[in-house]
Design a protein around this motif. Sequence first.
Motif, mmCIF file in Angstrom:
data_model
loop_
_atom_site.group_PDB
_atom_site.id
_atom_site.type_symbol
_atom_site.label_atom_id
_atom_site.label_comp_id
_atom_site.label_asym_id
_atom_site.label_seq_id
_atom_site.Cartn_x
_atom_site.Cartn_y
_atom_site.Cartn_z
ATOM 1 N N LYS A 177 -0.239 -15.534 -3.152
ATOM 2 C CA LYS A 177 -0.120 -16.596 -2.140
ATOM 3 C C LYS A 177 0.004 -17.980 -2.768
ATOM 4 N N TYR A 191 0.239 -4.226 0.407
ATOM 5 C CA TYR A 191 -0.540 -5.379 0.886
ATOM 6 C C TYR A 191 0.386 -6.539 1.257
ATOM 7 N N LYS A 194 2.287 -5.967 4.466
ATOM 8 C CA LYS A 194 1.384 -6.165 5.606
ATOM 9 C C LYS A 194 1.231 -7.646 5.930
ATOM 10 N N GLU A 195 1.223 -8.469 4.899
ATOM 11 C CA GLU A 195 1.007 -9.908 5.098
ATOM 12 C C GLU A 195 2.317 -10.691 5.211
#
Length: 216
Positions: A177, A191, A194-195
Motif C-alpha cells: 500500500k 490478498y 481482495k483489496e
Amino acid sequence: MLQKVFLSDFDGTITEKDVLVSIMEHFAPQEWKEIYKELLSGKIGIDEGIKRMFNLIPSIKKDEIIDWVLENAKIRDGFEEFLDYLNTKEIPFVILSGGLDFYISQILKPYLPKIHKIYANKALFDKEFIDVQFIYKCGDYCNKSCGVCKPYIIHRDFKNFYRYYAGDGITDILASKHCHFIFATSNLKLYLRKENIDFVPFETFYDILRVLSKKQ
Ligand code: ZN
C-alpha cells in the motif's frame, strides 16, 4: 523524475519457500506452531511471535542452522540477472525482511555486493536460547508490532523514491500500500485482489525482469 528503488521481501519472495518457517519445522519443538498461528491471526504481535519462536531453539544450534539453510534454501531463478539489470540501471535493490539477519546474509552471501541494503531483525546468540532484537519498530504508520516495520522504513528512508515492491505474504499487504508498482507471488496475489490493489504476478525473477525492461 523520481529516483527508483526496488524493495523486496525475503522469505518466500527471494527464496522459493519461507526459510524462517523451514527453520522452525526443522529445529524447533512443536510449540512453535501454536505461536505461529497466533502471529498469523494477529492475536499476538509479529515481533512477539518471532521472538517466542526463536526462543525455543538453543543458541548452540547456530552453525547447524546455517549449514542446513545453505543446503536447503532455494533462491528463485533469475535473481542474479535481475540484480545485474538493476545495477546497470542504477536502481538500488533493498531487502525489507521480518526474518533474521544471520540466515539471510548467509544465503545471500554471493550476491551481497549487488544488494544496496538489508533491513532485518537481529539474531542474538549470547544466551542459552536464540533471541531477537528489533531495530525497526513501527512508527506512526502502523500498529501491527511488525518487528521490522516496512511502512516505517519506507517513509523514513525511501519517501522520495519511485518504489517497486516484491512480496509473497500477509506482511507484504501493508508495504504494498506504500509502494507504486507491485510484483506479487503466492498468497499476496489473493490478498491484493481482495483489496483491489493492482499488481503483476511473478514466479521467477525473469518474470519481473521482463516487465521492468519493458517499462524503462
Ligand atoms: Zn509496523
